[in-house]
Design a protein around this motif. Structure first.
Motif, PDB file in Angstrom:
ATOM      1  N   ILE A 134       0.669   7.488  -9.628  1.00  0.00           N
ATOM      2  CA  ILE A 134      -0.084   7.421  -8.374  1.00  0.00           C
ATOM      3  C   ILE A 134      -1.522   7.891  -8.576  1.00  0.00           C
ATOM      4  CG2 ILE A 134      -0.251   8.301  -6.014  1.00  0.00           C
ATOM      5  CD1 ILE A 134       2.773   8.592  -6.004  1.00  0.00           C
ATOM      6  N   LYS A 135      -2.457   7.086  -8.106  1.00  0.00           N
ATOM      7  CA  LYS A 135      -3.876   7.418  -8.219  1.00  0.00           C
ATOM      8  C   LYS A 135      -4.463   7.674  -6.834  1.00  0.00           C
ATOM      9  CE  LYS A 135      -4.832   4.958 -12.526  1.00  0.00           C
ATOM     10  NZ  LYS A 135      -5.770   4.045 -13.225  1.00  0.00           N
ATOM     11  N   LYS A 136      -4.881   8.889  -6.583  1.00  0.00           N
ATOM     12  CA  LYS A 136      -5.515   9.204  -5.312  1.00  0.00           C
ATOM     13  C   LYS A 136      -6.946   8.693  -5.325  1.00  0.00           C
ATOM     14  CE  LYS A 136      -4.898  13.203  -3.368  1.00  0.00           C
ATOM     15  NZ  LYS A 136      -4.826  14.661  -3.124  1.00  0.00           N
ATOM     16  N   TRP A 137      -7.386   8.188  -4.168  1.00  0.00           N
ATOM     17  CA  TRP A 137      -8.761   7.748  -4.023  1.00  0.00           C
ATOM     18  C   TRP A 137      -9.611   8.887  -3.482  1.00  0.00           C
ATOM     19  CZ3 TRP A 137      -7.294   2.501  -1.298  1.00  0.00           C
ATOM     20  CH2 TRP A 137      -6.731   1.644  -2.253  1.00  0.00           C
ATOM     21  N   SER A 138     -10.902   8.687  -3.479  1.00  0.00           N
ATOM     22  CA  SER A 138     -11.829   9.787  -3.198  1.00  0.00           C
ATOM     23  C   SER A 138     -11.669  10.382  -1.805  1.00  0.00           C
ATOM     24  CB  SER A 138     -13.276   9.321  -3.400  1.00  0.00           C
ATOM     25  OG  SER A 138     -13.583   8.213  -2.565  1.00  0.00           O
ATOM     26  N   LEU A 139     -11.221   9.598  -0.825  1.00  0.00           N
ATOM     27  CA  LEU A 139     -11.078  10.103   0.537  1.00  0.00           C
ATOM     28  C   LEU A 139      -9.624  10.378   0.915  1.00  0.00           C
ATOM     29  CD1 LEU A 139     -13.701   7.946   2.491  1.00  0.00           C
ATOM     30  CD2 LEU A 139     -13.969  10.226   1.485  1.00  0.00           C
ATOM     31  N   ASP A 140      -8.736  10.420  -0.077  1.00  0.00           N
ATOM     32  CA  ASP A 140      -7.337  10.707   0.185  1.00  0.00           C
ATOM     33  C   ASP A 140      -7.078  12.203   0.297  1.00  0.00           C
ATOM     34  OD1 ASP A 140      -6.562   8.075   0.133  1.00  0.00           O
ATOM     35  OD2 ASP A 140      -5.890   8.109  -1.953  1.00  0.00           O
ATOM     36  N   ALA A 141      -6.338  12.578   1.332  1.00  0.00           N
ATOM     37  CA  ALA A 141      -5.809  13.936   1.399  1.00  0.00           C
ATOM     38  C   ALA A 141      -4.478  14.007   0.674  1.00  0.00           C
ATOM     39  CB  ALA A 141      -5.630  14.374   2.848  1.00  0.00           C
ATOM     40  N   ASP A 142      -3.736  12.892   0.708  1.00  0.00           N
ATOM     41  CA  ASP A 142      -2.426  12.847   0.070  1.00  0.00           C
ATOM     42  C   ASP A 142      -2.055  11.395  -0.175  1.00  0.00           C
ATOM     43  OD1 ASP A 142      -0.007  13.628  -0.974  1.00  0.00           O
ATOM     44  OD2 ASP A 142       0.801  14.453   0.885  1.00  0.00           O
ATOM     45  N   CYS A 143      -1.193  11.182  -1.132  1.00  0.00           N
ATOM     46  CA  CYS A 143      -0.648   9.853  -1.398  1.00  0.00           C
ATOM     47  C   CYS A 143       0.700  10.065  -2.073  1.00  0.00           C
ATOM     48  CB  CYS A 143      -1.578   9.041  -2.289  1.00  0.00           C
ATOM     49  SG  CYS A 143      -0.959   7.365  -2.622  1.00  0.00           S
ATOM     50  N   ARG A 144       1.778   9.552  -1.461  1.00  0.00           N
ATOM     51  CA  ARG A 144       3.108   9.762  -2.031  1.00  0.00           C
ATOM     52  C   ARG A 144       4.107   8.759  -1.462  1.00  0.00           C
ATOM     53  NH1 ARG A 144       5.727  13.711   1.704  1.00  0.00           N
ATOM     54  NH2 ARG A 144       4.111  14.606   3.037  1.00  0.00           N
ATOM     55  N   TRP A 145       5.290   8.758  -2.080  1.00  0.00           N
ATOM     56  CA  TRP A 145       6.365   7.866  -1.666  1.00  0.00           C
ATOM     57  C   TRP A 145       7.077   8.411  -0.430  1.00  0.00           C
ATOM     58  CZ3 TRP A 145       6.731   3.265  -3.982  1.00  0.00           C
ATOM     59  CH2 TRP A 145       6.258   3.105  -5.285  1.00  0.00           C
ATOM     60  N   TRP A 146       7.464   7.489   0.445  1.00  0.00           N
ATOM     61  CA  TRP A 146       8.269   7.823   1.627  1.00  0.00           C
ATOM     62  C   TRP A 146       9.453   6.868   1.695  1.00  0.00           C
ATOM     63  CZ3 TRP A 146       7.395  11.569   5.472  1.00  0.00           C
ATOM     64  CH2 TRP A 146       6.185  12.276   5.353  1.00  0.00           C
ATOM     65  N   PRO A 147      10.652   7.361   2.039  1.00  0.00           N
ATOM     66  CA  PRO A 147      11.780   6.449   2.267  1.00  0.00           C
ATOM     67  C   PRO A 147      11.456   5.500   3.418  1.00  0.00           C
ATOM     68  CG  PRO A 147      12.523   8.738   2.113  1.00  0.00           C
ATOM     69  CD  PRO A 147      11.025   8.783   2.200  1.00  0.00           C
ATOM     70  N   VAL A 148      11.784   4.233   3.271  1.00  0.00           N
ATOM     71  CA  VAL A 148      11.442   3.260   4.322  1.00  0.00           C
ATOM     72  C   VAL A 148      12.184   3.543   5.620  1.00  0.00           C
ATOM     73  CG1 VAL A 148      10.816   1.437   2.698  1.00  0.00           C
ATOM     74  CG2 VAL A 148      13.181   1.617   3.507  1.00  0.00           C
ATOM     75  N   ASN A 149      13.251   4.311   5.537  1.00  0.00           N
ATOM     76  CA  ASN A 149      14.019   4.654   6.745  1.00  0.00           C
ATOM     77  C   ASN A 149      13.608   5.996   7.340  1.00  0.00           C
ATOM     78  OD1 ASN A 149      15.652   2.307   6.634  1.00  0.00           O
ATOM     79  ND2 ASN A 149      16.934   3.263   5.070  1.00  0.00           N
ATOM     80  N   ASP A 150      12.587   6.617   6.802  1.00  0.00           N
ATOM     81  CA  ASP A 150      12.142   7.924   7.303  1.00  0.00           C
ATOM     82  C   ASP A 150      10.630   8.032   7.133  1.00  0.00           C
ATOM     83  OD1 ASP A 150      12.132  10.521   8.278  1.00  0.00           O
ATOM     84  OD2 ASP A 150      12.662  11.421   6.339  1.00  0.00           O
ATOM     85  N   LEU A 151       9.897   7.259   7.933  1.00  0.00           N
ATOM     86  CA  LEU A 151       8.448   7.163   7.782  1.00  0.00           C
ATOM     87  C   LEU A 151       7.726   8.149   8.693  1.00  0.00           C
ATOM     88  CD1 LEU A 151       8.082   3.276   7.728  1.00  0.00           C
ATOM     89  CD2 LEU A 151       8.038   4.831   5.766  1.00  0.00           C
ATOM     90  N   PRO A 152       6.539   8.616   8.267  1.00  0.00           N
ATOM     91  CA  PRO A 152       5.727   9.498   9.110  1.00  0.00           C
ATOM     92  C   PRO A 152       4.956   8.679  10.148  1.00  0.00           C
ATOM     93  CG  PRO A 152       4.564   9.023   7.082  1.00  0.00           C
ATOM     94  CD  PRO A 152       5.896   8.330   6.968  1.00  0.00           C
TER      95      PRO A 152
END
Length: 256
Positions: A134-152
């Motif tokens: 995973i590559k975070k971009w310059s304006l990212d606070a976070d980047c990660r995987w989420w289960p498709v059945n439990d999304l934020p």
């Protein structure tokens, strides 16, 4: 062309205005289908990975570039499935311009087209979860995987985009050897069986599944085994690349 948020702000003329590609990047891990989401420093909501289309590239090239810049992988499987252009696909331009100026140190005008309503061309992107860096971009606070059945909580219509991506994936799974993109290079028959059950959300008779899969010719049995217990060591399989390429070109009817 390297994607950066600053490049779009500094050189908006280099991109097609009001058009975006969105990549629903999907991976499979621990019998769960997961989607890669990002959260910018300017909002608490999450979003799928997206980017703008450069004037010097095709839409497909833009989608590949965005997917690669997020996962670190090249030549991923991408399937365009829909376009989205709802009237609510924009936010307060004055507030967004002020926030962007503060975050980047670059003066951003409120009439910049990235704050206006735009049309998104959506792709689902399939990856081998274990190979993604995973590559975070310059304006990212976070980047990660989420289960498709439990999304934020998601921005704009991104919940709908993910739902439509899953519908398309489930329709296409009978005609494309989806497992090639989501599994490791070598796998057991129970592992690919579990993958199909996870994606389609229902159970299949194991013997019938294996019979239809093997008769399709898209997988090859290896002499290697995988030890998963004191008395269990099932054979490993891998996809037959020639048969896989033919299935992509001609379609594959694999209905369980």
């Amino acid at each position: 062309m390297a994607y950066t948020e600053l490049d779009i702000i500094r050189h908006p003329e280099s991109y097609l205005p009001n058009i975006q590609v969105d990549n629903v990047i999907l991976g499979y891990h621990d019998k769960e289908l997961k989607v890669l989401l990002q959260q910018t420093v300017a909002t608490k909501k999450w979003s799928i990975t997206g980017g703008y289309v450069g004037r010097a590239e095709s839409i497909e090239e833009a989608a590949n570039r965005v997917a690669s810049s997020r996962t670190g992988l090249e030549n991923l499987f991408l399937q365009q499935f829909r376009s989205f252009g709802g009237v609510n696909r924009s936010e307060d331009p004055e507030k967004n311009a002020a926030n962007m100026s503060k975050l980047t140190g670059v003066e951003v005008k409120k009439d910049l087209w990235i704050f206006d309503r735009f049309v998104s061309l959506a792709y689902y992107t399939l990856t081998d979860f274990s190979t993604v860096k995973i590559k975070k971009w310059s304006l990212d606070a976070d980047c990660r995987w989420w289960p498709v059945n439990d999304l934020p909580p998601l921005m704009f219509d991104h919940q709908q985009i993910i739902s439509e991506a899953l519908k398309s994936l489930r329709m296409h799974i009978a005609f494309y050897p989806i497992g090639y993109e989501l599994l490791s290079d070598k796998f057991t028959l129970p592992e690919i069986h579990a993958l199909y059950e996870t994606i389609l959300g229902r159970t299949f008779d194991e013997r019938n599944f294996q019979r239809k899969l093997l008769s399709s010719g898209i997988v090859t049995k290896l002499t290697e085994t995988k030890r998963i217990g004191p008395h269990r060591a099932p054979f490993l399989y891998k996809f037959n690349k020639v048969q896989y390429d033919q299935a992509l070109e001609n379609g594959l009817v694999l209905i369980f």
